[in-house]
Structure formats: structure tokens, C-alpha cells
Design a protein around this motif. Structure first.
Motif, PDB file in Angstrom:
ATOM      1  N   ALA A  54      -6.703 -38.653  -4.195  1.00  0.00           N
ATOM      2  CA  ALA A  54      -5.537 -39.469  -4.293  1.00  0.00           C
ATOM      3  C   ALA A  54      -4.459 -39.093  -3.322  1.00  0.00           C
ATOM      4  O   ALA A  54      -3.719 -39.822  -2.590  1.00  0.00           O
TER       5      ALA A  54
ATOM      6  N   VAL B 235      -2.075 -42.380 -10.806  1.00  0.00           N
ATOM      7  CA  VAL B 235      -2.416 -42.216  -9.288  1.00  0.00           C
ATOM      8  C   VAL B 235      -1.595 -42.685  -8.221  1.00  0.00           C
ATOM      9  O   VAL B 235      -1.489 -42.153  -7.023  1.00  0.00           O
TER      10      VAL B 235
ATOM     11  N   LEU C  39     -12.981 -41.797  -9.129  1.00  0.00           N
ATOM     12  CA  LEU C  39     -11.821 -42.573  -9.555  1.00  0.00           C
ATOM     13  C   LEU C  39     -12.013 -43.905 -10.256  1.00  0.00           C
ATOM     14  O   LEU C  39     -11.178 -44.792 -10.674  1.00  0.00           O
TER      15      LEU C  39
ATOM     16  N   ALA D 261     -10.944 -36.172  -7.848  1.00  0.00           N
ATOM     17  CA  ALA D 261     -10.363 -37.743  -8.018  1.00  0.00           C
ATOM     18  C   ALA D 261      -8.641 -37.603  -7.521  1.00  0.00           C
ATOM     19  O   ALA D 261      -8.141 -38.144  -6.642  1.00  0.00           O
TER      20      ALA D 261
ATOM     21  N   ARG E  31     -14.933 -45.103  -3.534  1.00  0.00           N
ATOM     22  CA  ARG E  31     -14.410 -44.954  -4.642  1.00  0.00           C
ATOM     23  C   ARG E  31     -15.009 -44.270  -5.918  1.00  0.00           C
ATOM     24  O   ARG E  31     -14.521 -43.408  -6.302  1.00  0.00           O
TER      25      ARG E  31
ATOM     26  N   TYR F 171      -9.866 -38.101 -15.258  1.00  0.00           N
ATOM     27  CA  TYR F 171     -10.263 -38.083 -13.909  1.00  0.00           C
ATOM     28  C   TYR F 171     -10.772 -36.540 -13.625  1.00  0.00           C
ATOM     29  O   TYR F 171     -10.230 -35.586 -14.053  1.00  0.00           O
TER      30      TYR F 171
ATOM     31  N   VAL G 196      -7.320 -45.946  -3.611  1.00  0.00           N
ATOM     32  CA  VAL G 196      -6.090 -45.638  -4.838  1.00  0.00           C
ATOM     33  C   VAL G 196      -5.638 -46.988  -5.584  1.00  0.00           C
ATOM     34  O   VAL G 196      -4.990 -47.070  -6.272  1.00  0.00           O
TER      35      VAL G 196
END
Length: 376
Positions: A316, A144, A372, A312, A367, A308, A127
Motif C-alpha cells: 500500500a 488502505v 490485499l 500488504a 493484487r 492483512y 489499492v
């Protein structure tokens, strides 16, 4: 010296709105000082300072680690180590001189602590925000960060609920460096660590920019103020857990089954206002300070939702939960364990740093797989 107009934005106009932001901050601090107590007003002001420094100067913890791992740019980490050294020069002697009035961010090294730090390091790269970073991201309007923050709080509450069981898996006694000798060892270790990152850095990217030096000095000053005013070092995670625990109690939850939340000190904290909890006040200040800087920039809050994929947003949420849960097991995040831990002589801060940095490699790799990574 950093150009303040570059840091906070050059846009003209909005004088009334900006004056309103300053006025609101002053009124909030004055109201807390008047109705709750001068010390609590000061803590809110310190929290606002943290938020303004971190968001205004574009400084943090997750980003510099990412820059070092991906691009071998050590400047941000060097600034972090400098800030810790500055705090240590004041904090360790103060702790030695006032052992009955001040406490350090000291915790035992154990299996759960090491594992928690590793997971935290990975989740914060997912994140792009640690404890303070998630607060700053949420305050500045990052979607996010806004989504991850409440789940961070829930995770912190749950991690504390189970903390005693996890620490029962095995841990060493608290090991801390104290007094003049402890300070010298801490400064030497910080210098050697800085030298290592400097040597590993890519030539041409080793220079620490002025705004990072300014941020290091500002954070150090605020952290020392936090220690003196609150009697404890700067922390983040506990306050978030208290918020979630208060919510759980309000919904009728029975926390007597948790050795942590049923402890007399925790019960007292849950029955009191969050405006009398030092960590909550600095967390609120962090949020508000970041909000104020973003609003000051005129449009800083207008961050449109990125396109996103669904995975994603799920990532988060999960990362937020893991950040909160793992940080409780690890006795803190980048602030409470790494920054304040090392600065007050705790050896667990060093172990936390190594484990979390190793976890960061994992988080950086996964990630993009979670959707993301925004391509520019």
C-alpha cells in the motif's frame, strides 16, 4: 431514479449528529468564502459535492475498470464515458468562446506520459483507488486508503520535482480537439468506445443502474462548475503534490534544484495558503464529503483493520508512492487526464486511457499476490 435511502443508508436516529455534519459543511464553506473569497468558498462546496457523489453513490474509476476486466461488467465504464460526454458538450464550446479565461486539461503525449499512465493503472488496482478514489477511501475510513494517501502526496511531489527531466525524453506538441468539429469528434469517439465496451460486456450485465446515471450527471454538473468557477478543469494530483511540497519547505528543504517547483508560478503557490489553491480545495472537499457520507451512515467509518499480512501494508505504501509519482509524469490521474483531459479535447487523455487500462490488467493480477485480496 436511485433510492436515496439505499445510497446513504436507512438507519434511523443520529438526527443531531447528521444535522451537525450539514452544519459543519455549511460553516466551513461560509468561513472560506468570508475570509478567503467567495470563489474559494464555492470551490470547497464543489469539492464536497464530488465527495458526496462519489462515496454516496458508490461510484468511482478503479472499481468499474476492475469489474470490466474480471467480470465483463461494463456499466461503470459506460457511466464514466457518459459523464465525460456531458462535460465535453459544455466544456469544449466554453473553451473556444473564452480562450483567455478558461484552460483545458491539455498535455503533450510522450514516453514518460505513456509509461506513467501504465504504472498508474497498475498501482490504482493494487489499492483499489485512483486519485479521487484514494481521497474518498481515506475520507470514508478505509485503512488502505488512509495509508496510501500521504505517500500518494509524497510521490506527486517527487514526480513533479523530476518532471522536466522525464519530459525531456521526448514528447509531441500538445494536441487538442477544439471547437464544434472537436466536440463532434470527441462525442463520436466516446460513443464508439462505449459501444466497444458494451459489446465486450457480458450479456445481462450491460444495463447501467440508476445510481450510476445519477452519479454521471452529478459529476458532470460539478465538473462544469469547477471549470467555470476555477477557470480550469477538475483535477486531483497537483493539490496533493502542493501539500507535500509545503511540508518539505516547512522542514527546510531547498526546492531550487527543481525546474518545476522553482518556477515562479509554483513558488507563488507554495507561498500562498492552500485555501487559495483550487485543486487543494476540491481535494479537501473530496475528503470531507466522503467522511460526511460515511459518518451519516452511522458506522460507515467503523472499518476494522483487516488481517492483512505485512507485505500488504508495504504494498500500500509503495503503490501510494507510485500513484503519485506516475500521475505527475502522466499529467494527471483518472480525473485530471482521463476525465478532464478527454472532456476538454486533449488527445493525451485518450492515450492515457489506453495505457492506464492496460496497466490495470497487471495491477489486478498482482493484487492477490500482495495479500490485499480479501476473501468473502
Amino acid at each position: 431514479m436511485a433510492d436515496v435511502s439505499l445510497v446513504f443508508g436507512r438507519s434511523s436516529g443520529g438526527v443531531t449528529a447528521r444535522a451537525g455534519l450539514i452544519g459543519a459543511a455549511v460553516i466551513a464553506v461560509a468561513a472560506v468564502a468570508l475570509f478567503v473569497g467567495a470563489r474559494f468558498g464555492l470551490m470547497l462546496a464543489i469539492g464536497l459535492g464530488f465527495g458526496v457523489a462519489l462515496e454516496g453513490l458508490g461510484f468511482g474509476f478503479a472499481g468499474p475498470w476492475r469489474a470490466m476486466i474480471l467480470r465483463r461488467e461494463p456499466a461503470g465504464i459506460l457511466a464514466q464515458l457518459l459523464a465525460i460526454a456531458l462535460v465535453a458538450c459544455v466544456a469544449i464550446p466554453l473553451l473556444a468562446a473564452h480562450p483567455d479565461e478558461l484552460i483545458g486539461a491539455q498535455a503533450p503525449i510522450g514516453w514518460a506520459m505513456v509509461g506513467g499512465a501504465f504504472v498508474f493503472g497498475a498501482a490504482m488496482q493494487v489499492v483499489l483507488g485512483c486519485g479521487s478514489g484514494t481521497l474518498v477511501n481515506a475520507g470514508s475510513g478505509n485503512p488502505v486508503g488512509l495509508l496510501a494517501l500521504p505517500f500518494f502526496a509524497i510521490g506527486s511531489f517527487a514526480g513533479a520535482y523530476h518532471l522536466i527531466w522525464w519530459t525531456g525524453l521526448g514528447a509531441l506538441p500538445i494536441l487538442a480537439l477544439r471547437g464544434t468539429v472537436g466536440l463532434m469528434i470527441t462525442l463520436l469517439a466516446l460513443a464508439l468506445t462505449a459501444m466497444l465496451f458494451w459489446r465486450l460486456g457480458k450479456p445481462g450485465s450491460r444495463r447501467v443502474p440508476a445510481r450510476y446515471l445519477l452519479a454521471a450527471a452529478a459529476l458532470a454538473g460539478l465538473a462544469v462548475a469547477n471549470l467555470v468557477v476555477a477557470g480550469q478543469p477538475w483535477g486531483v494530483v497537483y493539490g496533493l503534490g502542493v501539500w507535500a511540497a509545503k511540508g518539505a519547505v516547512a522542514l527546510g528543504a531547498d526546492l531550487s534544484g527543481s525546474a518545476f517547483w522553482a518556477a515562479p508560478a509554483s513558488v507563488e503557490r507554495l507561498n500562498a495558503s492552500i485555501l487559495t489553491d483550487y485543486t487543494s480545495l476540491t481535494d479537501i472537499g473530496l475528503l470531507a464529503g466522503a467522511f460526511g457520507v460515511a459518518a451519516w451512515r452511522r458506522g460507515g467509518l467503523a472499518q476494522p483493520l483487516q488481517s492483512y499480512p505485512a507485505r500488504a501494508w508495504v504494498a500500500a505504501v509503495v503503490a501510494g508512492l507510485l500513484l503519485g509519482y506516475s500521475s505527475r509524469l502522466a499529467f494527471g490521474c483518472n480525473v485530471g487526464a482521463f476525465f478532464s483531459g478527454i472532456a476538454t479535447g486533449s488527445l493525451h487523455g485518450w492515450v492515457w486511457f489506453v495505457a492506464a487500462f492496460a496497466g490495470a490488467f497487471v495491477g489486478i493480477r498482482i493484487r492477490p499476490l500482495l495479500g490485499l485480496e480479501v476473501r468473502r
